[in-house]
Design an enzyme around this catalytic site. Sequence first.
Site, PDB file in Angstrom:
ATOM      1  N   HIS A  71     -25.651 -95.348  54.856  1.00  0.00           N
ATOM      2  CA  HIS A  71     -25.296 -95.319  53.435  1.00  0.00           C
ATOM      3  C   HIS A  71     -23.977 -96.053  53.232  1.00  0.00           C
ATOM      4  O   HIS A  71     -23.047 -95.886  54.026  1.00  0.00           O
ATOM      5  CB  HIS A  71     -25.176 -93.879  52.922  1.00  0.00           C
ATOM      6  CG  HIS A  71     -26.424 -93.088  53.092  1.00  0.00           C
ATOM      7  ND1 HIS A  71     -27.516 -93.242  52.273  1.00  0.00           N
ATOM      8  CD2 HIS A  71     -26.763 -92.142  54.003  1.00  0.00           C
ATOM      9  CE1 HIS A  71     -28.478 -92.412  52.671  1.00  0.00           C
ATOM     10  NE2 HIS A  71     -28.044 -91.740  53.714  1.00  0.00           N
ATOM     11  N   LYS A 102     -16.860 -85.314  63.968  1.00  0.00           N
ATOM     12  CA  LYS A 102     -15.489 -85.669  64.312  1.00  0.00           C
ATOM     13  C   LYS A 102     -15.428 -86.053  65.781  1.00  0.00           C
ATOM     14  O   LYS A 102     -16.339 -85.769  66.556  1.00  0.00           O
ATOM     15  CB  LYS A 102     -14.539 -84.495  64.039  1.00  0.00           C
ATOM     16  CG  LYS A 102     -14.425 -84.117  62.572  1.00  0.00           C
ATOM     17  CD  LYS A 102     -13.435 -82.976  62.387  1.00  0.00           C
ATOM     18  CE  LYS A 102     -13.324 -82.589  60.911  1.00  0.00           C
ATOM     19  NZ  LYS A 102     -12.375 -81.458  60.719  1.00  0.00           N
ATOM     20  N   ARG A 118     -17.502 -77.670  66.563  1.00  0.00           N
ATOM     21  CA  ARG A 118     -16.102 -77.301  66.805  1.00  0.00           C
ATOM     22  C   ARG A 118     -15.850 -77.256  68.299  1.00  0.00           C
ATOM     23  O   ARG A 118     -16.765 -77.012  69.093  1.00  0.00           O
ATOM     24  CB  ARG A 118     -15.796 -75.940  66.175  1.00  0.00           C
ATOM     25  CG  ARG A 118     -15.935 -75.913  64.672  1.00  0.00           C
ATOM     26  CD  ARG A 118     -15.688 -74.525  64.108  1.00  0.00           C
ATOM     27  NE  ARG A 118     -16.698 -73.578  64.560  1.00  0.00           N
ATOM     28  CZ  ARG A 118     -17.887 -73.426  63.985  1.00  0.00           C
ATOM     29  NH1 ARG A 118     -18.224 -74.156  62.933  1.00  0.00           N
ATOM     30  NH2 ARG A 118     -18.743 -72.547  64.446  1.00  0.00           N
TER      31      ARG A 118
END
Length: 245
Positions: free
Chosen positions: A159, A206, A220
């Site tokens: 996108h 991340k 995480r």
Amino acid sequence: MRDCDVRLFLRTETVRSSKGMDKRQRQAREGPANTVTMKKNENSAVYETVESITPTFVKAMVKRVFRKIVRRYHRWRYIEKARFVEFGYRFRFDRSEPYRAIVGERSIAEDFNVWNADLGDITVGKKCWFGLNNVVMGPIEIGDELSTGPYVKILGPRHPVPTQATKQRQKTTIGNNVWISTGSIVLFGVEIGDNAVISAGSVVQKDVPAGAFVGGNPARNLSGLVRKSWESTDTKQHNKTGNGK
């Protein structure tokens, strides 16, 4: 014939001849364009005729065969393979010019893998293992000895994102000896360090530091929690062994 009649006749003939010249000049100028337009109309008419009389299943079969031929050609022409590289059943590789895939030696992609290099190169190191039904999208650079479980998806930039909204990297980077467990999703632009472990069902959005254990949605860093759990388990086992003695 009177003089006025002669002048009127000459004027009429002059106008007619000028109109004829203008028409011939206009036809000469518009001749190529008219020819192209006529050919397009004829081609479209032929296409519509063939489209109307051809059964739907025939058109579907032709499209399927054409796609298979194109994908096989891409697989043969635009994947640079080292020695002992294996692709499983129904391995699919799509690309756009000028991108390609580069695969190191002894790397294996199991059945139903889909690799897409429409937006960038796919670079794979040595001794990598891609499980069943994996999806790999470029641009991406993968180190040596990657191991993935089934249904892992490493996504590309699908996108458009405004440049001022995020500092997005140019590619996804995965280090050496990384484990990505079943059903995990790695989003574009992520950098995963060496010896990292991605838990099953994680969504990695991340960067993952080297040697980390991550899990969850979003993923995480669970290295500290896992280390404490392992230490407590080892302590219990050690105490049980000591009490037994």
